[in-house]
Design a protein around this motif. Structure first.
Motif, PDB file in Angstrom:
ATOM      1  N   ILE A 134      -2.334  13.231  -3.579  1.00 30.35           N
ATOM      2  CA  ILE A 134      -3.247  12.233  -4.141  1.00 30.35           C
ATOM      3  C   ILE A 134      -4.162  11.670  -3.059  1.00 30.35           C
ATOM      4  CG2 ILE A 134      -3.372   9.933  -5.159  1.00 30.35           C
ATOM      5  CD1 ILE A 134      -0.933  10.601  -6.799  1.00 30.35           C
ATOM      6  N   GLY A 135      -3.592  11.424  -1.877  1.00 27.83           N
ATOM      7  CA  GLY A 135      -4.407  10.915  -0.783  1.00 27.83           C
ATOM      8  C   GLY A 135      -5.515  11.880  -0.403  1.00 27.83           C
ATOM      9  N   SER A 136      -5.178  13.155  -0.332  1.00 25.17           N
ATOM     10  CA  SER A 136      -6.180  14.177   0.000  1.00 25.17           C
ATOM     11  C   SER A 136      -7.265  14.247  -1.063  1.00 25.17           C
ATOM     12  CB  SER A 136      -5.488  15.534   0.148  1.00 25.17           C
ATOM     13  OG  SER A 136      -6.436  16.535   0.466  1.00 25.17           O
ATOM     14  N   TYR A 137      -6.864  14.213  -2.343  1.00 26.19           N
ATOM     15  CA  TYR A 137      -7.820  14.311  -3.446  1.00 26.19           C
ATOM     16  C   TYR A 137      -8.743  13.089  -3.489  1.00 26.19           C
ATOM     17  CZ  TYR A 137      -9.604  14.394  -8.225  1.00 26.19           C
ATOM     18  OH  TYR A 137     -10.433  14.366  -9.329  1.00 26.19           O
ATOM     19  N   LEU A 138      -8.144  11.899  -3.465  1.00 26.95           N
ATOM     20  CA  LEU A 138      -8.951  10.685  -3.543  1.00 26.95           C
ATOM     21  C   LEU A 138      -9.813  10.493  -2.296  1.00 26.95           C
ATOM     22  CD1 LEU A 138      -6.478   8.092  -5.128  1.00 26.95           C
ATOM     23  CD2 LEU A 138      -8.368   9.297  -6.224  1.00 26.95           C
ATOM     24  N   GLY A 139      -9.311  10.965  -1.154  1.00 31.46           N
ATOM     25  CA  GLY A 139     -10.079  10.836   0.082  1.00 31.46           C
ATOM     26  C   GLY A 139     -11.415  11.557  -0.003  1.00 31.46           C
ATOM     27  N   GLY A 140     -11.435  12.670  -0.735  1.00 36.78           N
ATOM     28  CA  GLY A 140     -12.686  13.412  -0.900  1.00 36.78           C
ATOM     29  C   GLY A 140     -13.645  12.736  -1.855  1.00 36.78           C
ATOM     30  N   ILE A 141     -13.153  11.789  -2.652  1.00 38.87           N
ATOM     31  CA  ILE A 141     -13.985  11.107  -3.652  1.00 38.87           C
ATOM     32  C   ILE A 141     -14.427   9.721  -3.176  1.00 38.87           C
ATOM     33  CG2 ILE A 141     -14.066  10.200  -6.005  1.00 38.87           C
ATOM     34  CD1 ILE A 141     -12.010  12.328  -6.771  1.00 38.87           C
ATOM     35  N   ILE A 142     -13.464   8.926  -2.698  1.00 40.10           N
ATOM     36  CA  ILE A 142     -13.769   7.539  -2.332  1.00 40.10           C
ATOM     37  C   ILE A 142     -13.637   7.286  -0.829  1.00 40.10           C
ATOM     38  CG2 ILE A 142     -13.110   6.657  -4.598  1.00 40.10           C
ATOM     39  CD1 ILE A 142     -10.438   5.819  -3.466  1.00 40.10           C
ATOM     40  N   GLY A 143     -13.335   8.329  -0.056  1.00 39.37           N
ATOM     41  CA  GLY A 143     -13.180   8.168   1.384  1.00 39.37           C
ATOM     42  C   GLY A 143     -11.799   7.672   1.760  1.00 39.37           C
ATOM     43  N   TRP A 144     -11.430   7.885   3.035  1.00 39.11           N
ATOM     44  CA  TRP A 144     -10.067   7.532   3.436  1.00 39.11           C
ATOM     45  C   TRP A 144      -9.835   6.018   3.391  1.00 39.11           C
ATOM     46  CZ3 TRP A 144      -8.879   4.482   7.653  1.00 39.11           C
ATOM     47  CH2 TRP A 144      -9.888   4.279   8.612  1.00 39.11           C
ATOM     48  N   ARG A 145     -10.864   5.235   3.670  1.00 34.17           N
ATOM     49  CA  ARG A 145     -10.699   3.788   3.587  1.00 34.17           C
ATOM     50  C   ARG A 145     -10.456   3.354   2.139  1.00 34.17           C
ATOM     51  NH1 ARG A 145     -12.391   1.404   8.421  1.00 34.17           N
ATOM     52  NH2 ARG A 145     -13.603   2.787   9.768  1.00 34.17           N
ATOM     53  N   ILE A 174      -5.739  -1.200   8.180  1.00 32.31           N
ATOM     54  CA  ILE A 174      -6.077   0.219   8.258  1.00 32.31           C
ATOM     55  C   ILE A 174      -7.412   0.486   7.554  1.00 32.31           C
ATOM     56  CG2 ILE A 174      -5.414   2.545   7.502  1.00 32.31           C
ATOM     57  CD1 ILE A 174      -2.482   1.660   7.835  1.00 32.31           C
ATOM     58  N   ALA A 175      -7.567  -0.070   6.367  1.00 33.25           N
ATOM     59  CA  ALA A 175      -8.790   0.163   5.600  1.00 33.25           C
ATOM     60  C   ALA A 175     -10.018  -0.400   6.311  1.00 33.25           C
ATOM     61  CB  ALA A 175      -8.656  -0.463   4.211  1.00 33.25           C
ATOM     62  N   GLU A 176      -9.832  -1.471   7.100  1.00 35.14           N
ATOM     63  CA  GLU A 176     -10.947  -2.115   7.784  1.00 35.14           C
ATOM     64  C   GLU A 176     -11.032  -1.726   9.260  1.00 35.14           C
ATOM     65  OE1 GLU A 176     -13.444  -4.562   6.637  1.00 35.14           O
ATOM     66  OE2 GLU A 176     -12.867  -3.330   4.920  1.00 35.14           O
ATOM     67  N   ALA A 177     -10.187  -0.790   9.703  1.00 35.06           N
ATOM     68  CA  ALA A 177     -10.140  -0.435  11.124  1.00 35.06           C
ATOM     69  C   ALA A 177     -11.505   0.034  11.621  1.00 35.06           C
ATOM     70  CB  ALA A 177      -9.091   0.649  11.358  1.00 35.06           C
ATOM     71  N   SER A 178     -11.985  -0.613  12.674  1.00 33.52           N
ATOM     72  CA  SER A 178     -13.269  -0.240  13.265  1.00 33.52           C
ATOM     73  C   SER A 178     -13.101   0.504  14.579  1.00 33.52           C
ATOM     74  CB  SER A 178     -14.112  -1.503  13.495  1.00 33.52           C
ATOM     75  OG  SER A 178     -13.419  -2.422  14.334  1.00 33.52           O
ATOM     76  N   PRO A 180      -1.527   9.015   5.519  1.00 34.43           N
ATOM     77  CA  PRO A 180      -2.474   9.379   6.585  1.00 34.43           C
ATOM     78  C   PRO A 180      -2.360  10.829   7.052  1.00 34.43           C
ATOM     79  CG  PRO A 180      -1.504   7.243   7.027  1.00 34.43           C
ATOM     80  CD  PRO A 180      -0.756   7.824   5.869  1.00 34.43           C
ATOM     81  N   VAL A 181      -1.200  11.464   6.815  1.00 31.55           N
ATOM     82  CA  VAL A 181      -1.052  12.856   7.233  1.00 31.55           C
ATOM     83  C   VAL A 181      -2.099  13.734   6.556  1.00 31.55           C
ATOM     84  CG1 VAL A 181       0.493  14.851   7.198  1.00 31.55           C
ATOM     85  CG2 VAL A 181       1.409  12.578   7.708  1.00 31.55           C
ATOM     86  N   SER A 182      -2.370  13.468   5.271  1.00 30.80           N
ATOM     87  CA  SER A 182      -3.348  14.277   4.532  1.00 30.80           C
ATOM     88  C   SER A 182      -4.778  13.822   4.792  1.00 30.80           C
ATOM     89  CB  SER A 182      -3.054  14.196   3.027  1.00 30.80           C
ATOM     90  OG  SER A 182      -3.209  12.866   2.558  1.00 30.80           O
ATOM     91  N   LEU A 183      -4.946  12.709   5.542  1.00 28.53           N
ATOM     92  CA  LEU A 183      -6.279  12.173   5.822  1.00 28.53           C
ATOM     93  C   LEU A 183      -6.582  12.164   7.310  1.00 28.53           C
ATOM     94  CD1 LEU A 183      -5.982   9.100   3.428  1.00 28.53           C
ATOM     95  CD2 LEU A 183      -7.319  11.167   2.989  1.00 28.53           C
ATOM     96  N   LEU A 184      -5.806  12.931   8.065  1.00 28.13           N
ATOM     97  CA  LEU A 184      -5.877  12.885   9.525  1.00 28.13           C
ATOM     98  C   LEU A 184      -7.274  13.226  10.045  1.00 28.13           C
ATOM     99  CD1 LEU A 184      -3.825  12.304  11.776  1.00 28.13           C
ATOM    100  CD2 LEU A 184      -3.530  14.764  12.034  1.00 28.13           C
ATOM    101  N   THR A 185      -7.866  14.296   9.509  1.00 24.30           N
ATOM    102  CA  THR A 185      -9.169  14.751  10.008  1.00 24.30           C
ATOM    103  C   THR A 185     -10.276  13.720   9.785  1.00 24.30           C
ATOM    104  OG1 THR A 185      -8.519  17.052   9.640  1.00 24.30           O
ATOM    105  CG2 THR A 185     -10.869  16.598   9.914  1.00 24.30           C
ATOM    106  N   VAL A 207      -8.922   5.004  -0.101  1.00 24.84           N
ATOM    107  CA  VAL A 207      -7.550   5.341  -0.471  1.00 24.84           C
ATOM    108  C   VAL A 207      -6.609   4.189  -0.136  1.00 24.84           C
ATOM    109  CG1 VAL A 207      -5.606   6.885   0.000  1.00 24.84           C
ATOM    110  CG2 VAL A 207      -7.914   7.832  -0.245  1.00 24.84           C
ATOM    111  N   PHE A 208      -6.774   3.622   1.051  1.00 25.23           N
ATOM    112  CA  PHE A 208      -5.891   2.518   1.453  1.00 25.23           C
ATOM    113  C   PHE A 208      -6.213   1.236   0.689  1.00 25.23           C
ATOM    114  CE2 PHE A 208      -5.403   5.434   5.010  1.00 25.23           C
ATOM    115  CZ  PHE A 208      -4.021   5.437   5.144  1.00 25.23           C
ATOM    116  N   TRP A 209      -7.483   1.012   0.383  1.00 28.01           N
ATOM    117  CA  TRP A 209      -7.830  -0.137  -0.454  1.00 28.01           C
ATOM    118  C   TRP A 209      -7.210   0.006  -1.839  1.00 28.01           C
ATOM    119  CZ3 TRP A 209      -8.890  -4.652   1.003  1.00 28.01           C
ATOM    120  CH2 TRP A 209      -9.717  -4.938   2.098  1.00 28.01           C
ATOM    121  N   ALA A 210      -7.084   1.241  -2.325  1.00 29.31           N
ATOM    122  CA  ALA A 210      -6.502   1.462  -3.658  1.00 29.31           C
ATOM    123  C   ALA A 210      -5.034   1.066  -3.701  1.00 29.31           C
ATOM    124  CB  ALA A 210      -6.666   2.931  -4.058  1.00 29.31           C
ATOM    125  N   LEU A 211      -4.353   1.105  -2.538  1.00 28.70           N
ATOM    126  CA  LEU A 211      -2.946   0.719  -2.488  1.00 28.70           C
ATOM    127  C   LEU A 211      -2.759  -0.791  -2.485  1.00 28.70           C
ATOM    128  CD1 LEU A 211      -1.545   3.238   0.171  1.00 28.70           C
ATOM    129  CD2 LEU A 211      -1.304   3.367  -2.313  1.00 28.70           C
TER     130      LEU A 211
END
Length: 412
Positions: A167-178, A106-110, A43-48, A180-184
């Motif tokens: 990896i989190g920063s890179y994938l976040g730009g492609i599939i979104g931050w949610r 986290i991935a489903e956090a509303s 989440p540090v790389s996906l904070l924004t 990224v967590f679903w990928a885990l």
């Protein structure tokens, strides 16, 4: 799941898994470590984007990340009591299941509140797993294989520390931050299945009331060791947390340069983990004394070459190497320094580490806000040097427990 035909006795009424099943169990724990570190720091790389999506400020999102540390402290103090009533296999799988639940939350956090709850659950897993990790390794492998096995487990730590944020920063730009967590999630599911297959039954051995955890501080060697642990980790994380502001303000790096420098520092962790593992058996106490001292010197070195990119790169590689060797060294100390109470000792040392990380980051931030980034690095270096002085030649932190399991040199 018990494999009676393959279990050996180690002389201490602990089951030792033979052959490939032993290393398969260790491998499942190493993967769990990697997933824990990735879940905690990604989440540090996906904070924004997280803050923007949930309608929170970056500071609020940062609080959601740090709350896991608070719950890790509390859980690490109580997990030994729980472990005294539940089969270790079931407990570790339960913690992995909680990690899986936290990732889905986290991935489903509303809302921001839901994110906080998910991070709190993750903090419970972090505190519980790390508190039991060394004690579990001591039951899985022969005594002379413990240092090597701890090094293997911490390889998962180094791997996740190196690649989680980039990896989190890179994938976040492609599939979104949610995404990224679903990928885990499927990786953790596979880890849970691996644990079910490989971990043997490890019935509870003795009751571990919470008072026993704090009672360990009455031992002279444990009291000095916890002081050394807290100063080492507070100093290290007081610097590490603010490495980006230092690189941006002092070295004036670009975003690509920043990413490469942080990746190099994380990658150096493999060297530190491997090197410490090779030296632990013969030079444990020297490592515990010299690592924080050397890390403090390198931290000051960063300031002296802060405006020279190649010099900063070299210092960061050295910093990453030394920093990664500290956790594995203290885990090895736990196996020797509190060998008669590994569960309670594990809870105590994890609580000390998590608390010192929180306090160290707060200390560094205070220096940054009121003085300068240089003061943050100097303050961290001072704490690291104090850690080295507390540890001394190692006599203060050597085991004070005799063959009968009683403390022979209690703190007076």
């Amino acid at each position: 799941m018990i494999f009676p035909e393959e279990l050996l006795s180690d002389g201490h009424e602990d089951a030792v898994i033979a052959g490939w099943r032993m290393w398969s169990a260790v491998g499942s724990m190493s993967l769990c470590v990697a997933m824990l570190i990735a879940s905690e720091f990604m989440p540090v790389s996906l904070l924004t984007p997280i803050a923007a999506d949930l309608g929170a400020t970056a500071g609020m999102a940062g609080q959601a990340i740090s709350i896991s540390g608070l719950f890790a402290v509390v859980t690490s103090l109580f997990i030994a009591t729980i472990a005294g009533r539940i089969d270790r296999r079931h407990l570790l799988m339960g913690l992995t299941g909680l990690m899986l639940a936290s990732l889905i939350l986290i991935a489903e956090a509303s809302s921001f509140g839901m994110l906080m709850i998910a991070r709190a659950v993750l903090g419970m897993v972090v505190g519980g797993f790390w508190a039991l990790a060394t004690a579990t390794i001591m039951r899985l492998v022969p005594k002379d294989a413990v240092p090597k096995t701890l090094g293997a487990m911490y390889t998962g730590n180094a791997l996740a520390t190196t690649f989680a944020a980039p990896i989190g920063s890179y994938l976040g730009g492609i599939i979104g931050w949610r995404g990224v967590f679903w990928a885990l999630v499927p990786i953790v599911v596979l880890n849970l299945i691996w644990q079910w297959i490989s971990l043997p039954s490890m019935p509870p051995q003795t009751a571990n009331p919470v008072g026993k955890v704090f009672g360990l501080l009455q031992r002279r060697n444990v009291a000095f060791a916890m002081a050394g642990v807290m100063l080492s980790f507070a100093g290290a994380f007081g610097v590490f947390t603010y490495m980006r502001p230092f690189l941006e303000a002092y070295t004036r790096v670009s975003v690509p340069q920043l990413s490469l420098l942080l990746l190099a520092m994380g990658g150096a962790g493999f060297v530190g983990t491997y090197g410490a593992t090779a030296l632990l058996e013969r030079h444990l106490y020297s490592l515990l004394r010299l690592l924080p001292l050397a890390l403090g010197v390198v931290t000051i070195g960063l300031l002296s070459v802060g405006h020279v990119l190649w010099g900063v790169a070299a210092m960061l590689i050295a910093w990453g190497t030394l920093n990664s060797a500290i956790p594995v060294s203290w885990s090895a100390w736990l196996a020797k320094g509190i060998s008669d109470e590994p569960e309670s000792g594990g809870g105590l040392i994890v609580a000390a580490i998590q608390l010192s990380i929180m306090l160290g980051a707060a200390f560094g931030g205070l220096l940054l806000d009121h003085i300068s980034i240089a003061a943050t690095l100097i303050g961290g270096a001072v704490l690291l040097v104090l850690a080295s002085l507390i540890i001394g030649n190692g006599d203060r932190i050597r085991s004070s427990v005799g063959a009968n399991g009683q403390a022979v040199n209690p703190l007076r």
